[in-house]
Design a protein around this motif. Structure first.
Motif, PDB file in Angstrom:
ATOM      1  N   LEU B  22     -28.194  56.565  66.539  1.00  0.00           N
ATOM      2  CA  LEU B  22     -28.470  56.671  67.975  1.00  0.00           C
ATOM      3  C   LEU B  22     -27.240  56.338  68.805  1.00  0.00           C
ATOM      4  O   LEU B  22     -26.946  56.988  69.796  1.00  0.00           O
ATOM      5  CB  LEU B  22     -29.604  55.711  68.354  1.00  0.00           C
ATOM      6  CG  LEU B  22     -31.017  56.224  68.107  1.00  0.00           C
ATOM      7  CD1 LEU B  22     -32.020  55.111  68.316  1.00  0.00           C
ATOM      8  CD2 LEU B  22     -31.323  57.367  69.070  1.00  0.00           C
ATOM      9  N   LEU B  23     -26.534  55.306  68.334  1.00  0.00           N
ATOM     10  CA  LEU B  23     -25.353  54.861  69.074  1.00  0.00           C
ATOM     11  C   LEU B  23     -24.288  55.962  69.119  1.00  0.00           C
ATOM     12  O   LEU B  23     -23.625  56.159  70.127  1.00  0.00           O
ATOM     13  CB  LEU B  23     -24.797  53.602  68.416  1.00  0.00           C
ATOM     14  CG  LEU B  23     -24.046  52.653  69.304  1.00  0.00           C
ATOM     15  CD1 LEU B  23     -24.893  52.241  70.473  1.00  0.00           C
ATOM     16  CD2 LEU B  23     -23.616  51.437  68.531  1.00  0.00           C
ATOM     17  N   LEU B  24     -24.172  56.667  67.999  1.00  0.00           N
ATOM     18  CA  LEU B  24     -23.156  57.716  67.962  1.00  0.00           C
ATOM     19  C   LEU B  24     -23.594  58.937  68.773  1.00  0.00           C
ATOM     20  O   LEU B  24     -22.779  59.771  69.123  1.00  0.00           O
ATOM     21  CB  LEU B  24     -22.834  58.098  66.514  1.00  0.00           C
ATOM     22  CG  LEU B  24     -22.104  56.974  65.763  1.00  0.00           C
ATOM     23  CD1 LEU B  24     -21.916  57.320  64.303  1.00  0.00           C
ATOM     24  CD2 LEU B  24     -20.752  56.671  66.389  1.00  0.00           C
ATOM     25  N   PHE B  25     -24.883  59.010  69.070  1.00  0.00           N
ATOM     26  CA  PHE B  25     -25.344  60.105  69.920  1.00  0.00           C
ATOM     27  C   PHE B  25     -25.379  59.695  71.397  1.00  0.00           C
ATOM     28  O   PHE B  25     -25.668  60.518  72.260  1.00  0.00           O
ATOM     29  CB  PHE B  25     -26.723  60.597  69.471  1.00  0.00           C
ATOM     30  CG  PHE B  25     -26.654  61.495  68.270  1.00  0.00           C
ATOM     31  CD1 PHE B  25     -26.112  62.766  68.383  1.00  0.00           C
ATOM     32  CD2 PHE B  25     -27.093  61.075  67.023  1.00  0.00           C
ATOM     33  CE1 PHE B  25     -26.017  63.597  67.277  1.00  0.00           C
ATOM     34  CE2 PHE B  25     -27.003  61.898  65.916  1.00  0.00           C
ATOM     35  CZ  PHE B  25     -26.469  63.168  66.038  1.00  0.00           C
ATOM     36  N   ALA B  26     -25.099  58.411  71.652  1.00  0.00           N
ATOM     37  CA  ALA B  26     -25.134  57.915  73.034  1.00  0.00           C
ATOM     38  C   ALA B  26     -24.201  58.700  73.973  1.00  0.00           C
ATOM     39  O   ALA B  26     -24.571  58.940  75.129  1.00  0.00           O
ATOM     40  CB  ALA B  26     -24.808  56.427  73.070  1.00  0.00           C
ATOM     41  N   PRO B  27     -23.010  59.125  73.504  1.00  0.00           N
ATOM     42  CA  PRO B  27     -22.169  59.915  74.413  1.00  0.00           C
ATOM     43  C   PRO B  27     -22.865  61.178  74.927  1.00  0.00           C
ATOM     44  O   PRO B  27     -22.639  61.599  76.057  1.00  0.00           O
ATOM     45  CB  PRO B  27     -20.952  60.273  73.555  1.00  0.00           C
ATOM     46  CG  PRO B  27     -20.858  59.178  72.569  1.00  0.00           C
ATOM     47  CD  PRO B  27     -22.270  58.802  72.261  1.00  0.00           C
ATOM     48  N   LEU B  28     -23.740  61.749  74.087  1.00  0.00           N
ATOM     49  CA  LEU B  28     -24.484  62.935  74.526  1.00  0.00           C
ATOM     50  C   LEU B  28     -25.366  62.582  75.717  1.00  0.00           C
ATOM     51  O   LEU B  28     -25.490  63.359  76.663  1.00  0.00           O
ATOM     52  CB  LEU B  28     -25.374  63.450  73.396  1.00  0.00           C
ATOM     53  CG  LEU B  28     -24.808  64.545  72.499  1.00  0.00           C
ATOM     54  CD1 LEU B  28     -25.869  65.032  71.538  1.00  0.00           C
ATOM     55  CD2 LEU B  28     -24.269  65.714  73.315  1.00  0.00           C
ATOM     56  N   LEU B 107     -10.886  54.497  62.209  1.00  0.00           N
ATOM     57  CA  LEU B 107     -10.445  55.116  63.462  1.00  0.00           C
ATOM     58  C   LEU B 107     -10.572  56.637  63.428  1.00  0.00           C
ATOM     59  O   LEU B 107     -10.944  57.261  64.419  1.00  0.00           O
ATOM     60  CB  LEU B 107      -8.999  54.713  63.778  1.00  0.00           C
ATOM     61  CG  LEU B 107      -8.787  53.221  64.073  1.00  0.00           C
ATOM     62  CD1 LEU B 107      -7.328  52.941  64.392  1.00  0.00           C
ATOM     63  CD2 LEU B 107      -9.653  52.746  65.235  1.00  0.00           C
ATOM     64  N   ILE B 108     -10.272  57.228  62.257  1.00  0.00           N
ATOM     65  CA  ILE B 108     -10.345  58.692  62.161  1.00  0.00           C
ATOM     66  C   ILE B 108     -11.792  59.159  62.338  1.00  0.00           C
ATOM     67  O   ILE B 108     -12.064  60.146  63.009  1.00  0.00           O
ATOM     68  CB  ILE B 108      -9.743  59.192  60.820  1.00  0.00           C
ATOM     69  CG1 ILE B 108      -8.222  59.028  60.861  1.00  0.00           C
ATOM     70  CG2 ILE B 108     -10.109  60.656  60.548  1.00  0.00           C
ATOM     71  CD1 ILE B 108      -7.529  59.248  59.536  1.00  0.00           C
ATOM     72  N   PHE B 109     -12.700  58.404  61.750  1.00  0.00           N
ATOM     73  CA  PHE B 109     -14.112  58.776  61.858  1.00  0.00           C
ATOM     74  C   PHE B 109     -14.544  58.857  63.332  1.00  0.00           C
ATOM     75  O   PHE B 109     -15.145  59.842  63.775  1.00  0.00           O
ATOM     76  CB  PHE B 109     -14.967  57.746  61.110  1.00  0.00           C
ATOM     77  CG  PHE B 109     -16.415  58.112  61.076  1.00  0.00           C
ATOM     78  CD1 PHE B 109     -16.864  59.105  60.213  1.00  0.00           C
ATOM     79  CD2 PHE B 109     -17.319  57.489  61.904  1.00  0.00           C
ATOM     80  CE1 PHE B 109     -18.201  59.464  60.191  1.00  0.00           C
ATOM     81  CE2 PHE B 109     -18.656  57.843  61.887  1.00  0.00           C
ATOM     82  CZ  PHE B 109     -19.099  58.829  61.028  1.00  0.00           C
ATOM     83  N   ALA B 110     -14.214  57.815  64.093  1.00  0.00           N
ATOM     84  CA  ALA B 110     -14.600  57.802  65.518  1.00  0.00           C
ATOM     85  C   ALA B 110     -13.831  58.864  66.295  1.00  0.00           C
ATOM     86  O   ALA B 110     -14.369  59.482  67.220  1.00  0.00           O
ATOM     87  CB  ALA B 110     -14.333  56.422  66.107  1.00  0.00           C
TER      88      ALA B 110
END
Lengths: 230, 235
Positions: B22-28, B107-110
């Motif tokens: 969910l956190l990684l989808f927060a920018p959406l 860092l690359i992942f993010a």
């Protein structure tokens, strides 16, 4: 006396962690922005800024503070120390409210807004800060990482912030005043734009009641879910 | 190969942990909120106050890109802080991956996510003047900004609370994206040294070679200095 010592210790900790320094920077940022706003927009933007940042800072920081103290074993020591749970929580609420109030006053004072009711600003900042800090402690229950905490705050923030749009005014929008954030924003706006004394008193008493209720509930959640973890 | 395995493991870990997903989808969510504001609040403001926000759209896009990449950077920074507290990073550092490999992996992942969200953000807030090259450049700069914020939090903060203080302070960097609106010479000059200013400059003047060169140099310099500082401190 125990409470006073706890508050002093929390303030020292917050100074060491750079809370005050970071709020000097943030205040400077807001002042730069505010200085370019025309008076009619400043009248709306200033209370919103004071409400949305300094008053809510407790919610942002308390998650990390509790998680760190849990990790360091401070909460385990708390069980055997004379400091009661409610004193521990109240100390966090008071110390974070001090940062809130100082930032709110600095932003307002240096924005040179002509008509401010300083007492009302003080009261609304303290009461709003208390609500959000206590809310943060409750959200913290069950969290193990800061990311988890931050994510868990999103629905609560939406629940508290979205109803504030009711202040734009539509039929029956007055009913939303029952939501503490709306009441708090109303009081905050009142300190800038003026408010009837009995309305201000009613809002302040209501928010104080919510603070006391939340404190009672937070102490229970804190003991059951955070300290003893059921 | 090790990087790829760890990358796959990270993906698995994120998919398994609903909170991380969910956190990684927060920018959406942020992109959607801003698009809704553009669709509903902008006409409302125009009708009520006569204020036309259209000339400021480049700043809005810049703000969305910076907030998105900043958010991913903060999440990564806290992920690494949590891993340091849980001694997981120390564990990974003694594997063949090593300390630098661990850092690069995180860092690359993010940053890859920042590139994806960069593209999505620009596609949603379509500005007619942006060429494909500019879109790619802005997305790559978003990736750099994510890494910069993640590293600033991870290498600068000793604990979670200091991490939060850093995160709060780092949000003020976004002010530099609006520096030329304030017409304060000292602020504009100061902004030259910070990545957000150049993101706005590229959006405003996509054909300016000077803006492109400065943007790349400033982003690379920040990242380079932070990596150097991290390596020196850790060794």
């Amino acid at each position: 006396m125990r409470l006073l010592h706890a508050v002093m210790a929390d303030i020292r900790f917050q100074i060491k962690q750079g809370f005050y320094l970071v709020y000097v920077i943030i205040t400077a940022m807001y002042l730069i922005i505010m200085s370019f706003l025309p008076d009619d927009i400043l009248a709306v933007a200033l209370p919103l800024v004071v409400f949305s940042d300094p008053s809510v800072l407790g919610l942002f920081f308390i998650g990390g503070i509790i998680l760190m103290e849990k990790g360091q074993g401070v909460l385990m020591v708390l069980v055997v120390s004379p400091l009661r749970s409610w004193e521990y929580i109240l100390s966090k609420v008071i110390s974070l409210a001090i940062v809130s109030v100082l930032a709110a006053i600095a932003i307002t004072y240096f924005s040179y807004y002509p008509t401010v009711n300083w007492w009302l600003l003080l009261v609304s900042s303290i009461l709003t800060s208390g609500i959000f800090t206590l809310l943060g402690i409750m959200i913290n229950a069950g969290c193990n990482t800061v990311n988890q905490y931050m994510l868990k705050t999103i629905p609560y923030m939406l629940l508290f912030i979205l109803p504030c749009f009711a202040l734009l005014g539509f039929p029956y929008s007055e009913l939303f005043t029952i939501i503490p954030s709306v009441a708090a924003l109303k009081l905050m706006l009142g300190s800038f734009h003026g408010i009837l004394w009995y309305e201000a008193t009613a809002l302040a008493v209501y928010l104080l009641g919510i603070n006391l209720l939340l404190l009672k509930f937070t102490v229970r959640v804190f003991e059951n879910k955070i300290v003893y973890q059921d | 190969m090790i990087h790829l395995t760890l990358f796959k493991n990270d993906l698995k870990q994120i998919v398994r942990d609903p909170i991380m997903t969910l956190l990684l989808f927060a920018p959406l969510l942020l992109i959607v909120v801003f698009k809704l504001l553009e669709l509903f609040l902008v006409p409302y403001l125009a009708a009520k106050t006569g204020f036309d926000i259209t000339p400021y759209f480049p700043y809005v896009l810049s703000f969305v890109l910076l907030m998105n990449s900043g958010m991913l950077g903060i999440v990564t920074g806290f992920m690494m802080l949590d891993e340091r507290d849980g001694n997981i990073s120390q564990l990974l550092e003694v594997t063949p991956l090593g300390r630098n490999g661990y850092l690069a992996n995180r860092l690359i992942f993010a940053s890859i996510l920042a590139i994806i969200y960069g593209f999505i953000g620009i596609a949603v807030f379509k500005l007619p003047d942006l060429s494909f090259f500019t879109i790619v450049l802005l997305s790559v700069l978003s990736a750099f900004y994510t890494a910069i914020i993640g590293l600033l939090i991870f290498s600068g903060a000793e604990d979670k609370v200091k991490g939060l203080t850093f995160a709060k302070g780092l949000n003020t960097l976004v002010l530099f994206a609006f520096a030329d609106l304030f017409a304060l010479p000292w602020l504009t000059f100061l902004s030259w040294f910070f990545p957000p200013y150049w993101v706005t400059m590229i959006i405003k003047t996509p054909d300016s070679l000077i803006a492109i060169c400065f943007a790349i140099v400033i982003h690379v310099a920040w990242l380079g200095i932070l990596i150097f500082r991290y390596s020196r401190r850790e060794s």
